[in-house]
Scaffold this motif. Structure first.
Motif, PDB file in Angstrom:
ATOM      1  N   ASP A  14       0.844  -1.213   0.000  1.00 24.89           N
ATOM      2  CA  ASP A  14       0.000   0.000   0.000  1.00 24.89           C
ATOM      3  C   ASP A  14       0.875   1.258   0.000  1.00 24.89           C
ATOM      4  O   ASP A  14       0.438   2.335  -0.385  1.00 24.89           O
ATOM      5  CB  ASP A  14      -0.912  -0.020   1.238  1.00 24.89           C
ATOM      6  CG  ASP A  14      -1.979   1.068   1.167  1.00 24.89           C
ATOM      7  OD1 ASP A  14      -2.425   1.388   0.050  1.00 24.89           O
ATOM      8  OD2 ASP A  14      -2.353   1.597   2.225  1.00 24.89           O
ATOM      9  N   ASN A  15       2.106   1.069   0.420  1.00 24.58           N
ATOM     10  CA  ASN A  15       3.035   2.189   0.537  1.00 24.58           C
ATOM     11  C   ASN A  15       3.750   2.428  -0.796  1.00 24.58           C
ATOM     12  O   ASN A  15       4.963   2.341  -0.894  1.00 24.58           O
ATOM     13  CB  ASN A  15       4.043   1.828   1.641  1.00 24.58           C
ATOM     14  CG  ASN A  15       4.730   3.050   2.179  1.00 24.58           C
ATOM     15  OD1 ASN A  15       4.285   4.171   1.945  1.00 24.58           O
ATOM     16  ND2 ASN A  15       5.831   2.840   2.876  1.00 24.58           N
ATOM     17  N   MET A  16       2.948   2.673  -1.826  1.00 23.71           N
ATOM     18  CA  MET A  16       3.466   2.861  -3.188  1.00 23.71           C
ATOM     19  C   MET A  16       2.579   3.904  -3.877  1.00 23.71           C
ATOM     20  O   MET A  16       1.538   4.273  -3.344  1.00 23.71           O
ATOM     21  CB  MET A  16       3.400   1.529  -3.963  1.00 23.71           C
ATOM     22  CG  MET A  16       4.347   0.473  -3.448  1.00 23.71           C
ATOM     23  SD  MET A  16       4.366  -0.998  -4.487  1.00 23.71           S
ATOM     24  CE  MET A  16       5.552  -0.523  -5.723  1.00 23.71           C
ATOM     25  N   PRO A  17       2.942   4.352  -5.075  1.00 24.77           N
ATOM     26  CA  PRO A  17       2.070   5.327  -5.756  1.00 24.77           C
ATOM     27  C   PRO A  17       0.654   4.796  -5.966  1.00 24.77           C
ATOM     28  O   PRO A  17      -0.320   5.531  -5.848  1.00 24.77           O
ATOM     29  CB  PRO A  17       2.771   5.545  -7.102  1.00 24.77           C
ATOM     30  CG  PRO A  17       4.184   5.139  -6.893  1.00 24.77           C
ATOM     31  CD  PRO A  17       4.181   4.095  -5.830  1.00 24.77           C
ATOM     32  N   VAL A  18       0.532   3.498  -6.284  1.00 24.78           N
ATOM     33  CA  VAL A  18      -0.793   2.883  -6.456  1.00 24.78           C
ATOM     34  C   VAL A  18      -1.158   2.204  -5.135  1.00 24.78           C
ATOM     35  O   VAL A  18      -0.385   1.403  -4.617  1.00 24.78           O
ATOM     36  CB  VAL A  18      -0.765   1.829  -7.587  1.00 24.78           C
ATOM     37  CG1 VAL A  18      -2.135   1.192  -7.773  1.00 24.78           C
ATOM     38  CG2 VAL A  18      -0.273   2.457  -8.884  1.00 24.78           C
ATOM     39  N   PRO A  19      -2.329   2.510  -4.582  1.00 22.69           N
ATOM     40  CA  PRO A  19      -2.674   1.940  -3.268  1.00 22.69           C
ATOM     41  C   PRO A  19      -2.954   0.438  -3.299  1.00 22.69           C
ATOM     42  O   PRO A  19      -3.267  -0.126  -4.347  1.00 22.69           O
ATOM     43  CB  PRO A  19      -3.945   2.709  -2.878  1.00 22.69           C
ATOM     44  CG  PRO A  19      -4.473   3.300  -4.130  1.00 22.69           C
ATOM     45  CD  PRO A  19      -3.353   3.413  -5.110  1.00 22.69           C
ATOM     46  N   PHE A  20      -2.827  -0.182  -2.139  1.00 29.75           N
ATOM     47  CA  PHE A  20      -3.204  -1.595  -1.939  1.00 29.75           C
ATOM     48  C   PHE A  20      -3.894  -1.632  -0.575  1.00 29.75           C
ATOM     49  O   PHE A  20      -3.337  -2.079   0.424  1.00 29.75           O
ATOM     50  CB  PHE A  20      -1.953  -2.488  -1.967  1.00 29.75           C
ATOM     51  CG  PHE A  20      -2.269  -3.962  -2.070  1.00 29.75           C
ATOM     52  CD1 PHE A  20      -2.361  -4.573  -3.313  1.00 29.75           C
ATOM     53  CD2 PHE A  20      -2.480  -4.733  -0.941  1.00 29.75           C
ATOM     54  CE1 PHE A  20      -2.654  -5.936  -3.414  1.00 29.75           C
ATOM     55  CE2 PHE A  20      -2.778  -6.090  -1.034  1.00 29.75           C
ATOM     56  CZ  PHE A  20      -2.860  -6.692  -2.272  1.00 29.75           C
TER      57      PHE A  20
END
Ligand code: SF4
Ligand code: SF4
Ligand code: SF4
Length: 375
Positions: A14-20
């Protein structure tokens, strides 16, 4: 009880440009379990968003926790499964990184997606992923018009013209199967729009990468143009990467495409997708034949008083309706807020990071990356 390592991995991704994002149903954990066992999940937790060597990744483990050889083989196994990314560095050898669910893990399931993974992916979309993913201001994909006449008063940027994108690309060109349709096939919900399965076109570095992985077939420039023309005839929506020189062009349907089908579940799908165009119908020329309603992938056309009207809230300016209107009653107009896509994917992801984490958060991430820390 969810093993902590999977929850940690969800947060790490989730800690990326695209959420998870985490969901109430916890389906995201099932999704991860299709791709990682507990040991692999703990290895993925050591990966950064930036590609790193096995040595660097190994340095994050406690002494004696795992040998370098075993780590290298586990990383290669995860890359083979499409769960992480690997690029070859001529000096440092293979370099591994974590990747987002889309565009990333899901697309790498092409030609091997299972029914269970497909079901959990679409459930995850419904349970929270689509909301988080589609609400991001900068999109990973955009909609561009199919090959239709656009009034010369509207300047069409080369980034909004599939043929210009292909002409500008140095190549190579390749085509892959559509993983969204493969997923829906596994779920016994075959595509309602087309029988063509090869509708994911890759250009340049993406084409080389996918051909090396053995999942893409090489095309000449003429072949890619004629295949896209065929997809347009089937009423597919053209969705390239949201960059000025995209490395892929997807030809999508409204029933299977993870992006379009998810957006259609919201009251105003067009608000969630990137486009510079919308359609307008001249009621004087409309015979209410209904052909445009048949082809529209966004359910953007409705019957009103013996003619057809466009719902701006749903229209993404794909242009497919123009191709089937015998009376030329439909025009494609500019939305009035021209959006020029980011130069390349690096700039696109930078913008997404800024939007998610703000200036301070972004500086913190960049600082960690500069120090060689995991981000
Ligand atoms: S984005 Fe479109 S073409 Fe690409 S895999 Fe999904 S439906 Fe297929
Ligand atoms: S295809 Fe043209 S004529 Fe037929 S309903 Fe649509 S706008 Fe009207
Ligand atoms: S009305 Fe439908 S087919 Fe026509 S441009 Fe809009 S989204 Fe595309």
């Amino acid at each position: 009880m969810i093993p902590d390592v999977f929850r940690q991995l969800q947060r790490h991704l989730d800690n990326m440009p695209v959420p998870f994002p985490e969901t109430k149903s916890g389906v995201e954990i099932n999704l991860l379990k299709h791709l990682f066992d507990e040991e692999e999940a703990s290895i993925a937790l050591k990966l950064s968003a930036l590609a790193e060597s096995v040595d660097k990744i190994h340095s994050r483990f406690k002494a004696g926790e795992i040998t370098k050889d075993l780590l290298a083989s586990r990383l290669e196994g995860l890359f083979d499964k499409g769960a992480i990314m690997c690029i070859q560095n001529p000096k440092k050898g293979p370099m591994y990184s974590k990747i987002p669910l889309v565009i990333g893990i899901f697309e790498y399931q092409v030609d091997r997606i299972t029914k269970e993974l497909a079901e959990d992916f679409f459930k995850y979309e419904d349970d929270g992923f689509a909301e988080a993913f589609l609400r991001s201001k900068t999109k990973q994909m955009r909609t561009i018009p199919v090959n239709v006449r656009i009034d010369p008063e509207f300047a069409v940027g080369s980034y909004d013209n599939a043929r210009a994108i292909i002409e500008k690309s140095p190549g190579p060109f390749a085509v892959m199967n559509c993983v969204c349709r493969q997923a829906k096939d596994k779920m016994e919900e075959p595509c309602k729009q087309t029988d063509i399965m090869q509708t994911c076109f890759t250009l340049g570095t993406a084409a080389s990468f996918m051909m090396e992985r053995g999942v893409a077939e090489k095309l000449t420039k003429d072949e890619i143009i004629s295949r896209i023309t065929l997809a347009e005839k089937e009423g597919m929506v053209l969705q390239p990467a949201n960059t000025q020189e995209p490395t892929f062009i997807c030809c999508c349907c409204g029933c299977c495409c993870g992006v379009l089908s998810a957006a259609k579940k919201f009251p105003e799908p067009a608000e969630l997708l990137q486009t510079n165009f919308y359609a307008k119908i001249d009621p004087e020329n409309c015979t209410a034949c209904g052909e445009c309603m048949e082809i529209c992938q966004m359910d953007a056309l409705i019957s009103v008083n013996n003619h057809t009207e466009v719902l701006r809230s749903h229209c993404i300016g794909c242009g497919n309706c123009l191709n089937v209107c015998a009376t030329e009653a439909i025009s494609l107009l500019k939305t009035g807020k021209e959006t020029i896509p980011p130069k390349d994917s690096r700039e696109m992801y930078k913008k997404m990071i800024m939007e998610r984490y703000g200036v301070l958060g972004t500086l913190k991430i960049m600082g960690k990356a500069a120090l060689g820390k995991k981000i």
